[in-house]
Design an enzyme around this catalytic site. Structure first.
Site, PDB file in Angstrom:
ATOM      1  CD  GLU A 324      -7.500  -4.342  -4.990  1.00 56.79           C
ATOM      2  OE1 GLU A 324      -8.336  -4.435  -5.908  1.00 56.79           O
ATOM      3  OE2 GLU A 324      -7.709  -3.686  -3.932  1.00 56.79           O
ATOM      4  CB  CYS A 325      -1.482  -1.997  -2.671  1.00 61.72           C
ATOM      5  SG  CYS A 325      -0.284  -0.679  -2.349  1.00 61.72           S
ATOM      6  N   GLY A 326      -0.646  -3.756  -0.685  1.00 61.04           N
ATOM      7  CA  GLY A 326      -0.123  -4.490   0.464  1.00 61.04           C
ATOM      8  C   GLY A 326      -0.440  -5.971   0.402  1.00 61.04           C
ATOM      9  CG  MET A 328       1.476  -7.674  -5.618  1.00 58.08           C
ATOM     10  SD  MET A 328       3.165  -7.083  -5.317  1.00 58.08           S
ATOM     11  CE  MET A 328       2.948  -5.329  -5.545  1.00 58.08           C
ATOM     12  N   GLY A 418      -1.283  -6.995  -7.956  1.00 58.40           N
ATOM     13  CA  GLY A 418      -0.588  -5.813  -8.444  1.00 58.40           C
ATOM     14  C   GLY A 418      -0.718  -4.664  -7.473  1.00 58.40           C
TER      15      GLY A 418
END
Length: 441
Positions: A324-326, A328, A418
């Site tokens: 997730e986020c970082g 990803m 994502g």
């Protein structure tokens, strides 16, 4: 519980977090068992709550969670506690759609008395109509008192007390205006600011709360009655299985919802590892790479080549991995710093992430993936660079109000990645997660 309260505000920037941290630490210092909560999807404030209170803070979010789940969380985490302190989000009535998702909605659902924090900078008796409006606008919540922030003097506070009296809201005290009780930016590396110590800050604000706020009266106004929290029947705990779960947790990766982690503990044996310091992944059936501050540790992450290779080998062999986020960003070919320096990372996702020309993207997200609905929250300053062969999202994304948005969800073998911080702690809404772990999607 002896008392429970929700700390709301007229608007963002009023000082909810500062007062919450001070009150949590003050109650802890008094020897009470205090349990912190946070309205909304914020995963940074909850970390600060934990340090101030000495107990994990739990999100209460009516967009990502069912009402039954919120009730269960509140009852479970307040069991055995003396006090429960919930920090609101934005202004008291601000939600993703009018009041939906607001602090007021949580206060109504759980019957929590509200303490209103009011920014008193550059105002005095004019807060009277504001207080009156908040007190009378929505009768299904109970605003029992007000605390003022940025108060210049006792004389200033005397006008504010008069305003409270005339508006029918009890004045409970104030925090004085002074530079050493201002929190640096929380979303760009607060924990890495060597000049700022959250533990010392919490102690300092606790001293001010004890000195200028009538805590005893506040607790009396928010005392619990036997019927305060509606009884619920807890979901039966899942039996542990042989599932081996590895979660990244270090200075670079640490944005995770407490109940998500608890749910993973129900599914199997959880091991935490550090992409910064460890050389290889633990033996794993599922790997979770949460968000965090990878952009602030690019040199160390990129230099740990054995870990990069270990994660790449795991994913290429079909291992299940959610990023997730970082997390990803860490799976991309490289991450560029705000200065434009490129740092090679895992290289599973054939694209580059960059911190150049930072622009905030945030908001609730609903992702439709196959036959499943995934919910979560997006908050980041980075972006994926445009490229000729753009990776395609496997899901369609929508805002809280149902408008299409280009937030991606990538799939590579058994890797899902994502920008959305997903929530899967609610048994009523996490079938997608169970199916993913079971190889059904």
């Amino acid at each position: 519980m002896k008392a429970h309260l929700l700390i709301g505000a007229a608007s963002s920037g009023s000082g909810k977090t500062t007062f919450t941290l001070g009150l949590l630490r003050a109650l802890k210092n008094r020897g009470g068992k205090v349990r912190p909560f946070k309205c909304g999807p914020d995963y940074i404030d909850t970390r600060h709550h934990k340090e101030a209170a000495g107990f994990p803070s739990v999100n209460l979010d009516s967009f990502m969670m069912s009402e039954q789940h919120i009730r269960e969380l509140y009852q479970r985490y307040t069991s055995g506690a003396d006090y429960a302190v919930t920090e609101g989000v934005m202004g008291l009535f601000d939600g993703y759609d009018a009041m939906k998702g607001s602090s007021a909605e949580i206060a109504r659902l759980l019957n929590i008395p509200v303490i209103l924090i009011v920014n008193a900078k550059s105002t005095a008796y004019s807060v009277a109509p504001l207080l009156y409006g908040f007190r009378n606008f929505y009768k299904e919540i109970n605003i029992v008192g007000a605390v003022f922030n940025f108060v210049a003097s006792e004389s200033h506070y005397s006008f504010l007390k008069q305003a409270c009296e005339d508006a029918g809201v009890e004045a409970l005290g104030y925090l004085p205006k002074q530079a050493d009780v201002e929190i640096p930016s929380r979303h760009l590396g607060l924990t890495l600011d060597e000049a700022f110590c959250l533990d010392t800050f919490a102690d300092r604000v606790a001293e001010l709360v004890e000195k200028h706020v009538d805590i005893d009266r506040l607790l009396a106004l928010t005392a619990c009655r036997p019927d305060t929290v509606s009884p619920v029947s807890f979901q039966e705990e899942r039996q542990s299985s042989p599932l081996k779960i590895s979660i990244a947790r270090d200075a670079a990766f640490n944005f995770a919802y407490e109940e998500n982690i608890r749910f993973l503990h129900q599914l199997g044996r959880v091991t935490f590892f550090s992409p910064l310091k460890d050389s290889t992944l633990p033996e794993s059936d599922f790997v979770y790479l949460p968000g965090g501050y990878p952009e602030l540790f690019l040199s160390g992450l990129s230099a740990n080549r054995s870990m990069l290779q270990s994660i790449r080998n795991y994913a290429e062999a079909g291992g299940k991995l959610l990023a997730e986020c970082g997390g990803m960003m860490y799976l991309c070919n490289d991450i560029k710093s705000s200065e434009g320096t490129s740092y090679p990372v895992v290289g599973l996702l054939n694209q580059s992430a960059t911190m150049e020309q930072m622009k905030l993207r945030l908001g609730y997200r609903t992702l439709r993936y196959q036959d499943h609905i995934l919910t979560g929250h997006e908050f980041h300053y980075s972006r994926i660079e445009s490229q000729e062969e753009k990776l395609l999202s496997v899901a369609t994304a929508y805002t809280a109000k149902g408008s299409p948005v280009d937030t991606p969800l990538y799939r590579y073998k058994n890797v899902l990645a994502g920008y959305t911080h997903l929530y899967w702690g609610d048994p009523a809404r996490n079938q997608w997660f169970i199916d993913y772990l079971n190889g059904l999607i």
